[in-house]
Design a protein around this motif. Structure first.
Motif, PDB file in Angstrom:
ATOM      1  N   ALA A   1      40.212  71.144  18.863  1.00 35.48           N
ATOM      2  CA  ALA A   1      41.050  72.169  18.746  1.00 35.48           C
ATOM      3  C   ALA A   1      42.153  72.061  17.988  1.00 35.48           C
ATOM      4  O   ALA A   1      43.019  73.185  17.628  1.00 35.48           O
ATOM      5  N   LYS A   2      42.032  70.968  17.167  1.00 34.43           N
ATOM      6  CA  LYS A   2      43.169  70.824  16.332  1.00 34.43           C
ATOM      7  C   LYS A   2      44.624  70.773  16.700  1.00 34.43           C
ATOM      8  O   LYS A   2      45.592  71.145  16.276  1.00 34.43           O
ATOM      9  N   ALA A   3      44.707  69.963  17.698  1.00 31.03           N
ATOM     10  CA  ALA A   3      46.113  69.775  18.433  1.00 31.03           C
ATOM     11  C   ALA A   3      46.975  68.949  17.496  1.00 31.03           C
ATOM     12  O   ALA A   3      46.408  67.941  16.967  1.00 31.03           O
ATOM     13  N   ASP A   4      48.000  69.339  17.116  1.00 27.13           N
ATOM     14  CA  ASP A   4      48.826  68.457  16.227  1.00 27.13           C
ATOM     15  C   ASP A   4      50.052  67.722  17.010  1.00 27.13           C
ATOM     16  O   ASP A   4      50.767  66.995  16.492  1.00 27.13           O
ATOM     17  N   SER A   5      50.105  67.928  18.410  1.00 27.86           N
ATOM     18  CA  SER A   5      50.864  66.976  19.411  1.00 27.86           C
ATOM     19  C   SER A   5      50.208  67.264  20.893  1.00 27.86           C
ATOM     20  O   SER A   5      49.509  68.268  21.003  1.00 27.86           O
ATOM     21  N   LEU A   6      50.655  66.310  21.793  1.00 31.23           N
ATOM     22  CA  LEU A   6      50.323  66.408  22.958  1.00 31.23           C
ATOM     23  C   LEU A   6      51.630  66.542  23.924  1.00 31.23           C
ATOM     24  O   LEU A   6      52.502  65.819  23.634  1.00 31.23           O
ATOM     25  N   LEU A   7      51.501  67.557  24.795  1.00 31.49           N
ATOM     26  CA  LEU A   7      52.702  67.593  25.831  1.00 31.49           C
ATOM     27  C   LEU A   7      52.173  67.133  27.003  1.00 31.49           C
ATOM     28  O   LEU A   7      51.046  67.758  27.704  1.00 31.49           O
ATOM     29  N   LEU A   8      52.614  65.807  27.358  1.00 34.90           N
ATOM     30  CA  LEU A   8      51.910  65.047  28.777  1.00 34.90           C
ATOM     31  C   LEU A   8      52.822  65.313  29.852  1.00 34.90           C
ATOM     32  O   LEU A   8      54.127  65.065  29.813  1.00 34.90           O
ATOM     33  N   VAL A   9      52.058  65.668  31.062  1.00 37.81           N
ATOM     34  CA  VAL A   9      52.821  65.557  32.365  1.00 37.81           C
ATOM     35  C   VAL A   9      51.959  64.729  33.466  1.00 37.81           C
ATOM     36  O   VAL A   9      50.880  65.301  33.899  1.00 37.81           O
ATOM     37  N   ALA A  10      52.328  63.465  33.841  1.00 34.45           N
ATOM     38  CA  ALA A  10      51.471  62.913  34.686  1.00 34.45           C
ATOM     39  C   ALA A  10      52.198  61.735  35.215  1.00 34.45           C
ATOM     40  O   ALA A  10      53.183  61.411  34.435  1.00 34.45           O
ATOM     41  N   PRO A  11      51.995  61.097  36.204  1.00 34.37           N
ATOM     42  CA  PRO A  11      52.634  59.970  36.829  1.00 34.37           C
ATOM     43  C   PRO A  11      52.105  58.783  35.752  1.00 34.37           C
ATOM     44  O   PRO A  11      51.483  58.900  34.855  1.00 34.37           O
ATOM     45  N   VAL A  12      52.770  57.397  36.192  1.00 30.45           N
ATOM     46  CA  VAL A  12      52.618  56.369  35.194  1.00 30.45           C
ATOM     47  C   VAL A  12      51.274  55.965  34.978  1.00 30.45           C
ATOM     48  O   VAL A  12      50.993  55.835  33.807  1.00 30.45           O
ATOM     49  N   GLY A  13      50.321  55.882  36.113  1.00 32.92           N
ATOM     50  CA  GLY A  13      49.105  55.314  36.004  1.00 32.92           C
ATOM     51  C   GLY A  13      48.311  56.277  35.080  1.00 32.92           C
ATOM     52  O   GLY A  13      47.943  55.867  33.994  1.00 32.92           O
ATOM     53  N   PRO A  14      48.031  57.637  35.315  1.00 32.02           N
ATOM     54  CA  PRO A  14      47.405  58.383  34.535  1.00 32.02           C
ATOM     55  C   PRO A  14      47.920  58.681  33.019  1.00 32.02           C
ATOM     56  O   PRO A  14      47.410  58.839  31.867  1.00 32.02           O
TER      57      PRO A  14
END
Length: 394
Positions: free
Chosen positions: A223-236
């Motif tokens: 989908a041509k994402a130019d960045s990722l916004l990540l929300v997850a605990p340490v393991g994932p």
């Protein structure tokens, strides 16, 4: 008549003594402060940081004579980041240990599960980590939950702002843990993107048990994402970084503070240092006299701390330290250990010169979050240490 009056006076004294036992403490007793947090598993480092921050503050309070004529003590329980364990631990601390105030909520799902328990027991619940917006903005009246930490919807706006400013993001993709914390941030991130009229490449979810994230990340790359916004605990979070490495997709990752919660660099591998994540405090840089004093006390109490890089995560220590001192001010204002009186005591705090900042009326006028967007900083891992992101980086 005089004998009857004497009996009534004696009875009044006995009843007053019983009342004092319920709302205060004897000098031979201790005021117990409870802590429910992860003390084992992937997030154990965060739980340790919370414990250290609380104990440091408790040492200071006790050195000045304690509260209401009594010393404080910390009683901790390990929830292992599990909702069921957290609920059992909270009940035990409230009803068996009779803590005056309960700290906890390293994980948003655990914190939200404990809220009905503290509300029923009329015990103050202080959050030094979990950022779920609905934890404090829960619609309850009276509201016994107070927080000295980040707030998801404000973090989400900060994440989008940072991604745009640092990486020129124009089409970010969202990858979120599939639980109430992830849901809270999905709502906030979409609102933050909408406020900028920014499109997003898509939204993907992951489970705590996921080991193969190639499909979710593959869809975002397509989908041509130019960045990722990540929300997850340490393991994932670590699994996301490993998957990106295996895919050889060098996309910028801007994260909530999940990676700060434990063994992220060990689990994520070589690309762990590329992830930028939010914090509320760092022991690096120019320090106030209060900050210098606190760091000296940390080094004296914990031999493994030799420099600011060894306080990992610093946010846990700082949030818990300030939260304990603010709670002490609330108890002092209440003049008793009655939970509802302490709740009202939070609202009457006028100011406190803390580790993170100078607090002015932090919980006045129904406000239950002491920190805001101006208190956030950005960090990254360097050699297994959490360091501030340089403002001079391109």
């Amino acid at each position: 008549m005089n004998e009857q009056l004497s009996r009534r006076s004696a009875l009044a004294i006995v009843l007053a003594s019983l009342g004092a036992g319920l709302t205060g403490c004897e000098r031979s007793q201790e005021i117990k402060i409870g802590l429910v947090t992860a003390l084992s598993g992937h997030s154990a480092k965060s739980g340790e940081a919370l414990s250290r921050g609380l104990l440091l503050a408790i040492d200071e309070i006790n050195s000045r004579g304690g509260l209401l004529g009594c010393k404080l003590s910390l009683v901790s329980r390990d929830d292992q980041s599990d909702v069921g364990r957290g609920v059992i631990a909270a009940r035990e601390l409230i009803y068996k240990e009779n803590v005056a105030a309960l700290f906890g909520g390293l994980d948003t799902p655990v914190a939200r599960a404990i809220i009905p328990i503290v509300s029923a027991a009329k015990k103050p619940f202080i959050i030094p980590w979990a950022a779920g917006t609905a934890i404090t903005r829960n619609g309850l009246k009276p509201n016994f939950v107070f927080r000295v930490s980040a707030v998801d919807e404000e973090v989400d706006q900060a994440m989008v702002d940072f991604a745009v400013a640092k990486y020129g993001a124009r089409r970010p993709g969202l990858i979120l843990i599939n639980n109430p914390w992830g849901q809270s941030n999905e709502k906030g991130l979409k609102a933050a993107l909408a406020s900028r009229a920014m499109p997003m490449a898509g939204v993907e979810h992951l489970e705590m048990s996921d080991v193969d994230l190639s499909r979710q990340l593959g869809r975002l790359r397509s989908a041509k994402a130019d960045s990722l916004l990540l929300v997850a605990p340490v393991g994932p979070s670590a699994q996301v970084v490993r998957a990106l490495d295996q895919m050889r997709w060098e996309v910028p990752v801007v994260s909530h503070w999940g990676p700060a919660g434990g063994r992220f660099q060990e689990l994520a591998g070589a690309r762990a240092s590329t992830v930028k994540f939010i914090q509320t405090y760092s022991f690096f840089g120019s320090q106030s006299p209060a900050q210098t004093r606190v760091f000296a006390a940390l080094k004296a109490k914990y031999p493994d701390i030799r420099g600011p890089e060894d306080v990992t995560p610093a946010v846990g220590v700082a949030n818990a330290y300030d939260a304990m001192h603010l709670t002490a001010l609330a108890i002092k204002a209440a003049g008793s250990l009655d939970g509802d009186a302490i709740r009202r005591g939070f609202g009457s705090i006028s100011e406190y010169d803390g580790l993170i900042k100078f607090y002015r009326h932090p919980f006045a006028d129904g406000q239950h979050d002491a920190l805001g967007r101006t208190d956030y900083i950005w960090a990254e891992f360097r050699e297994n240490r959490i360091m501030p992101v340089s403002t001079t980086e391109s």
